[in-house]
Design an enzyme around this catalytic site. Structure first.
Site, PDB file in Angstrom:
ATOM      1  N   GLU A  50     -39.332  14.922  24.714  1.00 43.15           N
ATOM      2  CA  GLU A  50     -39.406  16.188  25.125  1.00 43.15           C
ATOM      3  C   GLU A  50     -39.049  17.187  24.137  1.00 43.15           C
ATOM      4  OE1 GLU A  50     -40.510  17.227  28.010  1.00 43.15           O
ATOM      5  OE2 GLU A  50     -40.441  15.455  28.989  1.00 43.15           O
ATOM      6  N   TYR A 133     -34.394  23.061  30.497  1.00 41.89           N
ATOM      7  CA  TYR A 133     -35.813  22.280  30.605  1.00 41.89           C
ATOM      8  C   TYR A 133     -35.636  20.691  30.404  1.00 41.89           C
ATOM      9  CZ  TYR A 133     -40.124  19.871  29.802  1.00 41.89           C
ATOM     10  OH  TYR A 133     -41.024  19.060  29.674  1.00 41.89           O
ATOM     11  N   ASP A 151     -40.826  24.525  32.412  1.00 41.12           N
ATOM     12  CA  ASP A 151     -41.158  24.962  31.048  1.00 41.12           C
ATOM     13  C   ASP A 151     -42.304  26.030  31.090  1.00 41.12           C
ATOM     14  OD1 ASP A 151     -43.217  23.552  31.494  1.00 41.12           O
ATOM     15  OD2 ASP A 151     -43.352  22.544  29.722  1.00 41.12           O
TER      16      ASP A 151
END
Ligand code: SF4
Length: 368
Positions: A50, A133, A151
């Site tokens: 991520e 996020y 996001d």
């Protein structure tokens, strides 16, 4: 059909939300791309992926991700690594603060959480570099917690799906999107729901020309019904990019060139670079860097020669880099905290940011 107004939570009635969840999860199961970080529930791998995926394309991330987890297979090995080695593994991905935060975060997890990634929102947000996020992505995918992961892609989907006209560049809108995410996230399968939204934003509900006919949310989408999907999301603020004229030096001593380590704070901190300086206005071209070498590095140099120009764009600034070569006469006085003399074949051993890598590759090419 009116636009969504902040706080109008009745818009998310249970029936519509349920339909969105079912369709999205079903679509995700059948259509998602097979990516290395999708084959695991390991929170460390999900964290790395991520962070790498922020501002970076999936195709670019895949080899970096595989190399990174091969080198640092768990949180402990990352926390034990030298920062320089971590930055080297990140070389070329850009936004190096992400790598530094990962490294710092790994140390915090080892020290404060006994080496285990926290599994609550309150604790996970204390890890350096983990914002809402990334926290949502890790908690939902690794621990199946019903936490939203919102996001830019997801904000675009929400803006169209629920017809939200608020400016997504505003902090208030971002917070509101988080609340909406909390309201619509599936309690049964938050992992596939969040990944489904990310995948939908990447493959179907794209910034331009969304492929609505292939979309599992076709029937629920207000933006599509009103045929205004391509006008959404609203984003008023534009990032101003400042043009900075830089001068760089390739200083030769025998067959080697001088590199230096940038300061520990600021842009490209702790990475290796060529001597460089912002060009003084009103000064003749190439003179700012010559004076920098003589006065701040304490070098005696000769034969200034203009080589070429390269550009590099960072988030808020664009460097126009003019590159000059010099020959060293005397170096016994070089007064800079960390320097090395290296051959051009050795540049691979050092972590250079992309801006300097572009220049070094060109120097190498010109030397052939
Ligand atoms: S129907 Fe179109 S605009 Fe609406 S969510 Fe799907 S792709 Fe996006």
């Amino acid at each position: 059909m009116d636009a969504y107004k902040i706080g109008d939570y009745e818009k998310f009635d249970r029936l519509k939300t349920r339909k969105i969840q079912e369709n999205l999860i079903d679509w995700y199961k059948k259509n998602h791309r097979k990516l290395p970080w999708r084959e695991t529930k390991n929170p460390y791998y999900i964290w790395i992926s991520e962070v790498m995926l922020q501002q970076t394309r999936v195709d670019t991330v895949i080899p970096y991700f595989l190399r990174f987890i091969d080198k640092f297979s768990n949180i402990e090995s990352l926390s034990n690594a030298d920062e320089e080695v971590v930055l080297k593994m990140w070389e070329g991905l850009g936004y190096y603060s992400r790598a530094r935060n990962l490294h710092r975060g790994a140390k915090v997890i080892i020290k404060e959480y006994d080496g285990k990634m926290p599994d609550t929102l309150k604790e996970i947000k204390k890890i350096p570099g983990i914002g809402p996020y990334t926290a949502g992505a890790i908690l939902s995918i690794a621990y199946n917690e019903a936490v939203p992961a919102v996001d830019g892609n997801v904000m675009r989907v929400f803006s169209r799906l629920f017809y939200i006209k608020e400016d997504i560049g505003e902090n208030n809108t971002k917070k509101e999107m988080e609340k909406i995410g909390q309201m619509v996230v599936s309690k049964e399968n938050p992992s596939f729901f969040n990944q489904g939204l990310m995948e939908l934003g990447a493959l179907i509900c794209t910034p331009t020309s969304p492929k609505c006919v292939a979309c599992p949310l076709f029937m629920e989408c207000t933006g599509r019904k009103l045929m205004i999907q391509e006008t959404l999301p609203i984003k008023k603020k534009k990032i101003k990019v400042k043009l900075v004229e830089m001068e760089l030096a390739v200083v030769y001593k025998d067959e080697k060139i001088l590199i230096m380590k940038r300061p520990t704070e600021g842009l490209l901190a702790n990475l290796w670079a060529l001597p460089s300086i912002e060009r003084e206005k009103n000064m003749e071209e190439g003179e700012s860097i010559r004076l920098e070498l003589e006065e701040n590095y304490g070098m005696t140099i000769k034969n200034k020669k203009y080589l070429f120009e390269k550009q590099h764009i960072f988030t808020h600034r664009k460097w126009k880099m003019k590159v000059y070569s010099f020959e060293l006469i005397r170096d016994e006085k070089i007064d800079y905290p960390e320097i090395q003399w290296i051959s051009l074949q050795e540049i691979k051993k050092y972590a250079f940011p992309t801006a300097f890598m572009k220049v070094l590759k060109n120097v190498k090419k010109q030397e052939k």
